[in-house]
Design a protein around this motif. Structure first.
Motif, PDB file in Angstrom:
ATOM      1  N   ALA A 199       0.456  -2.218   3.201  1.00  0.00           N
ATOM      2  CA  ALA A 199      -0.855  -2.610   2.679  1.00  0.00           C
ATOM      3  C   ALA A 199      -0.772  -3.794   1.734  1.00  0.00           C
ATOM      4  N   GLY A 200       0.395  -4.022   1.169  1.00  0.00           N
ATOM      5  CA  GLY A 200       0.566  -5.154   0.253  1.00  0.00           C
ATOM      6  C   GLY A 200       0.285  -4.792  -1.187  1.00  0.00           C
ATOM      7  N   ASP A 201       0.659  -5.687  -2.087  1.00  0.00           N
ATOM      8  CA  ASP A 201       0.538  -5.436  -3.525  1.00  0.00           C
ATOM      9  C   ASP A 201      -0.682  -6.086  -4.155  1.00  0.00           C
ATOM     10  N   ALA A 222      -4.791  -6.957  -3.912  1.00  0.00           N
ATOM     11  CA  ALA A 222      -6.046  -6.574  -3.273  1.00  0.00           C
ATOM     12  C   ALA A 222      -6.727  -7.780  -2.635  1.00  0.00           C
ATOM     13  N   LYS A 257      -3.377  -4.287   9.096  1.00  0.00           N
ATOM     14  CA  LYS A 257      -2.764  -4.339   7.764  1.00  0.00           C
ATOM     15  C   LYS A 257      -3.818  -4.575   6.686  1.00  0.00           C
ATOM     16  N   GLU A 258      -4.790  -5.402   6.987  1.00  0.00           N
ATOM     17  CA  GLU A 258      -5.858  -5.662   6.032  1.00  0.00           C
ATOM     18  C   GLU A 258      -6.699  -4.410   5.812  1.00  0.00           C
ATOM     19  N   ASN A 318      -5.007  -2.356   3.331  1.00  0.00           N
ATOM     20  CA  ASN A 318      -5.204  -2.938   2.013  1.00  0.00           C
ATOM     21  C   ASN A 318      -6.561  -2.545   1.426  1.00  0.00           C
ATOM     22  N   LYS A 320      -6.407   1.117   0.399  1.00  0.00           N
ATOM     23  CA  LYS A 320      -5.503   1.300  -0.741  1.00  0.00           C
ATOM     24  C   LYS A 320      -6.149   0.901  -2.063  1.00  0.00           C
TER      25      LYS A 320
END
Length: 366
Positions: free
Chosen positions: A208-210, A212, A272-273, A276, A279
């Motif tokens: 999801a990545g770090d 936002a 993936k977005e 994010n 999350k």
């Protein structure tokens, strides 16, 4: 090392379909097998998910572009994000297949074949194909891991009884599905978890990545198809919590901007977005099974609206003792109760997760 081929709805432009395909492949690889997804994209499925700006006669494409003018660049970006994920994050067979006959005539060969999860055995879906029941397999072990029947019953599944009975190992995703298949083949059928729930939350967090994508506090309302109820609940809850209502669904008409004037529409979202957005959300309004799944994984307060007789959602909420989060249309909600954090989801699922992993490992190794 055994070679495993998975067939599932991996190429549909649907977040849940893509992410469950990724999850099953990830888990099979982690169990020590060489695994790829058979790149079966039925013609009907390709037609369904072909974006409007490239579908049909020129006049139809032009009308779509004009109608969606405020969003068209984001729609193009969204399509590319899906295709990038499918082609780069999934390990696919070298050849793409579009009809079942092509699979039967192919020279693909694996030690084990898995009918993956999602609604691949829902005979009511327009892109259903007997190939998802491994009708093309000449030799090799046949495994069904957590396919969902959707609304299909014994009546619709009866023509495929022999294919289902030919599996060496068979599990399904919902209790009702297990009962229907069990009655059809006169055997007990175990229920296993959706593959997305087998992957450790740490892995999903990393994907999801770090950072936002949306830098405001927001309530994310998600449905795979147009739903006025999702817009209404999202905007209402966001207003009560003083957050921004967020949707990845464009308005169908300009006048609808006046009905939900505060809703922020954010379209350039691939799998993936999507992770994010879940999350980093403050609250989730779900009209989707996998929106509920990832709300649980990321421990986000949520409601599910209009699930009705959707056994996929009802079973999962029952396991997690969260039936109260299943909200019927026009039902008033106790936001103070529903906005509480939901830690410990994986603790509730740990036994089923362990059993599902053991079932899949045993099926592959035996």
């Amino acid at each position: 090392m055994k070679r495993v081929g998975i067939i599932t709805y991996h190429a549909a432009h649907n977040y849940g379909a893509n992410l469950q395909a990724y999850a099953l492949q990830y888990i099979v690889n982690s169990l020590g097998f060489e695994c790829e997804i058979i790149d079966f994209r039925p013609l009907r499925q390709k037609e369904i998910y072909q974006p409007g700006y490239s579908k049909g006669p020129f006049i139809d494409r032009l009308k779509f572009i004009i109608k969606q003018a405020p969003y068209i660049l984001d729609i193009i970006c969204k399509n590319k994000l899906f295709e990038n994920f499918i082609n780069n994050d999934l390990r696919l067979s070298k050849k793409e297949y579009n009809i079942g006959e092509d699979l039967k005539l192919s020279d693909i060969k694996y030690d084990c074949y898995i009918s993956g999860s999602d609604q691949i055995w829902n005979t009511f879906l327009p892109d259903f194909d007997p190939s998802y029941m491994l009708s093309f397999v000449k030799s090799g072990k046949k495994i069904a891991y957590a396919p969902s029947l959707g609304w299909a019953t014994i009546k619709e599944l009866s023509p495929y009884k022999n294919l289902i009975m030919d599996y060496d190992n068979l599990s399904v995703r919902e209790k009702e599905g297990a009962q229907q298949i069990g009655l059809l083949i006169q055997k007990d059928v175990p229920v296993t978890l959706d593959p997305t729930l087998l992957v450790d939350p740490v892995h999903w967090n990393n994907m999801a990545g770090d950072k936002a994508l949306i830098r405001e506090d927001y309530v994310f309302g998600y449905c795979p198809r147009w739903s006025e109820e999702t817009f209404s609940y999202t905007e209402n809850i966001a207003k009560r919590l003083s957050f921004v209502p967020l949707s990845t669904m464009p308005f169908k008409k300009r006048s609808q901007h006046h009905i939900w004037p505060q809703t922020k529409v954010f379209l350039p979202v691939g799998p993936k977005e999507f992770l994010n957005l879940v999350k980093f959300s403050k609250f989730m309004v779900c009209h989707s099974f996998h929106a509920v799944v990832f709300s649980l994984i990321f421990e986000k307060p949520f409601i599910c609206i209009g699930a009705g007789k959707d056994d996929r959602i009802k079973d999962l909420l029952e396991i997690c003792q969260m039936q109260y989060r299943n909200i019927q249309f026009d039902q008033k909600i106790n936001l103070e109760e529903l906005n509480r954090p939901i830690p410990g989801t994986f603790e509730m699922l740990k036994d089923l997760r362990r059993q599902s992993l053991e079932w899949l490992s045993d099926a592959l190794q035996s």
